[in-house]
Scaffold this motif. Structure first.
Motif, PDB file in Angstrom:
ATOM      1  N   ASN A 115      -9.615  -3.196   5.253  1.00  0.00           N
ATOM      2  CA  ASN A 115      -9.233  -1.792   4.599  1.00  0.00           C
ATOM      3  C   ASN A 115      -8.252  -1.739   5.227  1.00  0.00           C
ATOM      4  OD1 ASN A 115     -11.659  -1.621   7.107  1.00  0.00           O
ATOM      5  ND2 ASN A 115     -10.587   0.418   6.794  1.00  0.00           N
ATOM      6  N   PHE A 173      -8.999   3.106  -4.200  1.00  0.00           N
ATOM      7  CA  PHE A 173      -8.213   3.778  -2.916  1.00  0.00           C
ATOM      8  C   PHE A 173      -9.109   5.269  -3.413  1.00  0.00           C
ATOM      9  CE2 PHE A 173      -4.811   6.986  -2.725  1.00  0.00           C
ATOM     10  CZ  PHE A 173      -4.612   7.225  -1.507  1.00  0.00           C
ATOM     11  N   ALA A 216      -7.845  -3.815  -5.596  1.00  0.00           N
ATOM     12  CA  ALA A 216      -8.144  -2.632  -4.170  1.00  0.00           C
ATOM     13  C   ALA A 216      -9.090  -1.373  -4.709  1.00  0.00           C
ATOM     14  CB  ALA A 216      -6.646  -2.435  -3.337  1.00  0.00           C
ATOM     15  N   THR A 268      -8.346   6.105   2.544  1.00  0.00           N
ATOM     16  CA  THR A 268      -8.533   5.009   2.474  1.00  0.00           C
ATOM     17  C   THR A 268      -8.323   4.268   1.390  1.00  0.00           C
ATOM     18  OG1 THR A 268     -11.017   6.034   3.524  1.00  0.00           O
ATOM     19  CG2 THR A 268     -10.874   3.805   3.495  1.00  0.00           C
ATOM     20  N   TRP A 269      -7.957   3.090   1.569  1.00  0.00           N
ATOM     21  CA  TRP A 269      -7.625   1.857   0.746  1.00  0.00           C
ATOM     22  C   TRP A 269      -8.068   0.319   1.303  1.00  0.00           C
ATOM     23  CZ3 TRP A 269      -3.520   1.109  -3.108  1.00  0.00           C
ATOM     24  CH2 TRP A 269      -3.175   0.196  -3.242  1.00  0.00           C
ATOM     25  N   THR A 285       0.688   4.008  -2.767  1.00  0.00           N
ATOM     26  CA  THR A 285       0.376   5.186  -2.701  1.00  0.00           C
ATOM     27  C   THR A 285       1.344   6.468  -2.419  1.00  0.00           C
ATOM     28  OG1 THR A 285       0.412   4.632  -0.258  1.00  0.00           O
ATOM     29  CG2 THR A 285      -1.993   5.276  -1.313  1.00  0.00           C
ATOM     30  N   ILE A 305       0.581  -1.111   0.286  1.00  0.00           N
ATOM     31  CA  ILE A 305      -0.035  -0.078   0.109  1.00  0.00           C
ATOM     32  C   ILE A 305       0.688   1.319  -0.128  1.00  0.00           C
ATOM     33  CG2 ILE A 305      -1.460   1.093   1.123  1.00  0.00           C
ATOM     34  CD1 ILE A 305      -3.057  -1.843   2.459  1.00  0.00           C
TER      35      ILE A 305
END
Length: 548
Positions: free
Chosen positions: A528, A498, A496, A466-467, A419, A415
Motif C-alpha cells: 500500500n 483507491f 489495486a 490510500t492506494w 491518481t 500511482i
C-alpha cells in the motif's frame, strides 16, 4: 577381521543461507511467507534423521554379520573343543578374536551415530518457532472459528472452503487447542475443543490421551460457564471411568451442593416472578419493541458479518450507479493509448478498483525485495505515540524505497499518473504478508483530531488517500471491509483499490474506517501507499464545505 569405518555427513554447514535468514525472524505465525522457510528447515531435518537411521542400520548389519559368523563357528568348535583347538590356526584365531576383535566389536556397538543428527537439530532449534508462535497460531484458529462461524468438527476434519491440502487434527491437537484456551481463561473455547477431543476418542481414534484427562478439563470449563447440570453429568462419567479420581470426587460433591443451591434460588425467583407477573410482561414487551427499533449493530458484529459475505447489500438503484470503464486520468500520456480498466466498488465513500495494474513478474519482484525485510507489523499507540505490536494486527511488513529497485520507482509513478496526486510526500511503499488467521481489525488510516501529533515527524500533513495493491488471490477470507457503510472488497491478484481518507476540505471521512478480515485459507500479500496532504494543494484543491 576388517572393520568398516563409519562415516557420517557433517551437518554444520547445512542450510546456512536458510539459518541466516531465519535468525532475523521472530513471530513466525504473523507471516505465512516466513513460515514457508520452516517447511524447508523441517524437510532437511528429516533428511538428517534418515541419514542417522541409515548409519544405525549399517552398524546393526555389521554386528549381525559378526554374530552370525561367530554363532556358526562356536557351534562347530564346542562339539569337539580339543580337536578344534588342536589346529594351531584355530588356537591363534581364538586368541586374536578375544584379545582384539571383541574389543573392536565393543567399540562399534558403543560408537555414537547420533552426532550428525543431534548437532544439526541443536543448531536449527535456535531458529525454531517459540511458545508464543504456537499460542499465536492456536488463537488464530479460535479467531477464525468465531469470525467465520465454524464448528470444531469442521476445522478438525479440515473441511474448509478452498483448501488444496486437507489436514486432519488429532485428539492431541484438539486437546492442545483446548488447553491453550484454558490457560487464557477462555472456557467457551476450552469446552468446544475438549468436547471435540472427546468425540474423536469415542469414535475410536487411537491416542496417548485418555477420556479421563479430557473430561476433567471439559467438566470444569462447563462449570465455569454456569452450566452446573452438564458439569455434574460429565463429572459422573469421569468417575465411572476412574472412581478414585480425587479432584473429580471433590468436584462431584461441590457441584451437587451448588446445583441444589441453584435450584432453591430459581424456585424463589419463580415465586417472585409470578407475584410481579403482569408488570414484568409489560416491561418485556417494551424491551422487545425498543430492541427491534434499535437498528445499530455493534461494530465487531458488522465486521464479522462482512467478512463472511453477509454485508449490507446495495439497493438496485445504488448498484446501477456503479460503472466500469477504461480510464486514462484526463488523457494522461502514459495511458492515452492503453487506458487501464477501472471499476467502481462502492459509492460512498467512493472506492475504485484498477484491474491488471501489477503483472505477476512485478509482484514476484516486490515480494522478493520485501521478504528479507519483513518484520512484525506495528501500530502507533494513541497515548504515547510509540510503535508497538498488537494482537489485532497479525501480519509482517516491510518498507521499500525508490532506491531499492527501479521497479519501485515505476510503481510510484504509476500511482501518481492514475491518481493525479504527488508521490514525493507520500510514505514509502509498504508490503505486508498476513500470518495464520492474519487480520487488521477496524481502524482509520488518517490521524483524527484527538491525535494532533499523528505523522508530525513526517512534516507532510495527514494521510489524504490510500492506494492498496492486492498481490495474491486468497482462497477464503481476507476481504477489506468498511463496517460503517457495509462495503466489502475482496482480494484479486494484480488489482489495486483507491479511496480518499479526507474530504476536499481536509476533514476526515469517518466512513473510511476499514479492516482486513482474517485469512481463512490461503496466503495474503498486499502493498500500500499512504498519500499525504502536502504537495496536493494544486492537484486536489480545497472544498468549501466540510464534507465536500
Amino acid at each position: 577381521m576388517h572393520w568398516t569405518r563409519m562415516k557420517l555427513p557433517c551437518w554444520c554447514f547445512m542450510l546456512l543461507s536458510c539459518l541466516e535468514s531465519l535468525s532475523a525472524y521472530n513471530d513466525f505465525y504473523t507471516s505465512i511467507g516466513h513460515m514457508t522457510d520452516l517447511l524447508y528447515t523441517e524437510k532437511d531435518l528429516v533428511t538428517s534423521l534418515k541419514d542417522y537411521i541409515k548409519a544405525e542400520e549399517t552398524k546393526l548389519e555389521q554386528v549381525k554379520q559378526w554374530a552370525d559368523r561367530l554363532d556358526s563357528l562356536t557351534a562347530t568348535a564346542t562339539q569337539d573343543p580339543e580337536g578344534f583347538l588342536g589346529h594351531p590356526v584355530n588356537a591363534f584365531k581364538l586368541m586374536k578374536r578375544l584379545n582384539t576383535e571383541w574389543g573392536n566389536l565393543e567399540s562399534l556397538v558403543l560408537s555414537d551415530t547420533t552426532d550428525g543428527f543431534i548437532s544439526n537439530l541443536t543448531i536449527q532449534r535456535q531458529h525454531f518457532p517459540t511458545d508464543e508462535d504456537q499460542t499465536g497460531a492456536a488463537k488464530a484458529l479460535l479467531r477464525l472459528q468465531d469470525t467465520y462461524k465454524l464448528d470444531a468438527n469442521t476445522i478438525s476434519t479440515g473441511d474448509l472452503p478452498g483448501v488444496k491440502h486437507k489436514s486432519h487434527m488429532t485428539v492431541e491437537d484438539c486437546y492442545e487447542l483446548g488447553k491453550i484456551a484454558y490457560s487464557d481463561v477462555d472456557y467457551y473455547h476450552t469446552e468446544l475443543w475438549m468436547a471435540q477431543a472427546l468425540r474423536q476418542l469415542e469414535e475410536g481414534e487411537e491416542s496417548t490421551l485418555d477420556k479421563v484427562t479430557v473430561l476433567d478439563y471439559l467438566s470444569y470449563a462447563i462449570y465455569q460457564q454456569g452450566e452446573m447440570e452438564r458439569a455434574l453429568a460429565y463429572t459422573k462419567t469421569l468417575l465411572e471411568l476412574d472412581p478414585e479420581h480425587q479432584r473429580a470426587k471433590g468436584n462431584l460433591k461441590y457441584f451437587e451442593f451448588q446445583l441444589e443451591k441453584q435450584k432453591k434460588s430459581e424456585a424463589e425467583n419463580e415465586t417472585e416472578k409470578q407475584e410481579r407477573g403482569k408488570r414484568e410482561t409489560t416491561e418485556k414487551i417494551k424491551k422487545k419493541k425498543s430492541k427491534k427499533a434499535f437498528s445499530l449493530i455493534p461494530e465487531r458484529k458488522k465486521y464479522e458479518m462482512l467478512c463472511r459475505g453477509e454485508g449490507i447489500k446495495m439497493t438496485p438503484r445504488r448498484q446501477s450507479r456503479l460503472f466500469c470503464r477504461y480510464y486514462d486520468n484526463r488523457h494522461n500520456p502514459q495511458y492515452l493509448l492503453a487506458p487501464v480498466k477501472q471499476q467502481d466498488e462502492w459509492d460512498s465513500p467512493y472506492i475504485v478498483r484498477y484491474l491488471d495494474i501489477l503483472s505477476d513478474k512485478e509482484i514476484e519482484k516486490v515480494k522478493q525485495l520485501a521478504k528479507p525485510r519483513l518484520r512484525r507489523a506495528t501500530i502507533s499507540n494513541p497515548v504515547t505515540g510509540v510503535l508497538e505490536t498488537a494482537s489485532y494486527r497479525i501480519s509482517k511488513s516491510a518498507w521499500l524505497t525508490t532506491y531499492e529497485d527501479p521497479l519501485i520507482e515505476r510503481i510510484n509513478q504509476r500511482i501518481e499518473d492514475l491518481t493525479g496526486l504527488e508521490m514525493d510526500t507520500a510514505e514509502e511503499l509498504q508490503v505486508a504478508n498476513y500470518g495464520v488467521g492474519g487480520q487488521y481489525e477496524p481502524h482509520f488510516d488518517f490521524g483524527r483530531k484527538d491525535e494532533p501529533d499523528a505523522f508530525k515527524e513526517l512534516g507532510t500533513g495527514n494521510r489524504i488517500a490510500t492506494w492498496l495493491f492486492y498481490m495474491s488471490d486468497v482462497a477464503a477470507g481476507g476481504a477489506t471491509v468498511f463496517p460503517d457503510v457495509g462495503a466489502a472488497v475482496w482480494p484479486q491478484k494484480g488489482t489495486a483499490v483507491f479511496w480518499y481518507n479526507l474530504f476536499a476540505s481536509g476533514e476526515g471521512d469517518y466512513s473510511t474506517r476499514h479492516a482486513a478480515c482474517p485469512v481463512l485459507v490461503g496466503n495474503k500479500w498486499v502493498s500500500n501507499k499512504w498519500i499525504h496532504e502536502r504537495g496536493q494543494e494544486w492537484r486536489r484543491p480545497c472544498g468549501l464545505n466540510e464534507t465536500e
